[in-house]
Design a protein around this motif. Sequence first.
Motif, PDB file in Angstrom:
ATOM      1  N   LYS A  18      61.863  30.858  40.382  1.00 28.79           N
ATOM      2  CA  LYS A  18      60.692  31.012  39.518  1.00 28.79           C
ATOM      3  C   LYS A  18      60.617  32.433  38.960  1.00 28.79           C
ATOM      4  N   LYS A  19      60.880  33.423  39.806  1.00 26.26           N
ATOM      5  CA  LYS A  19      60.839  34.818  39.380  1.00 26.26           C
ATOM      6  C   LYS A  19      61.909  35.081  38.313  1.00 26.26           C
ATOM      7  N   GLU A  22      60.801  33.470  35.018  1.00 25.27           N
ATOM      8  CA  GLU A  22      59.736  34.241  34.373  1.00 25.27           C
ATOM      9  C   GLU A  22      60.294  35.509  33.734  1.00 25.27           C
ATOM     10  N   GLU A  23      61.212  36.177  34.424  1.00 27.40           N
ATOM     11  CA  GLU A  23      61.829  37.381  33.876  1.00 27.40           C
ATOM     12  C   GLU A  23      62.603  37.048  32.606  1.00 27.40           C
TER      13      GLU A  23
END
Length: 63
Positions: A18-19, A22-23
Amino acid sequence: MAKPNYSFEKRQRELAKKKKKEEKEREKAARKAAGLPPVADDDAPDVDDAPAADASPAGSTGA
């Protein structure tokens, strides 16, 4: 011996994924706002890398 906590490991993988996503979205939005061309995705398969569907010789009966 302690048994592995697979739920924790799975959650950590999900959070990392997820990170990363998003990045990537932030970078994509920043590039779009700056008017730069989009970066090609490395995850997408190239057309040249795909195996040909008609690679077998025509009329081959296998006998």
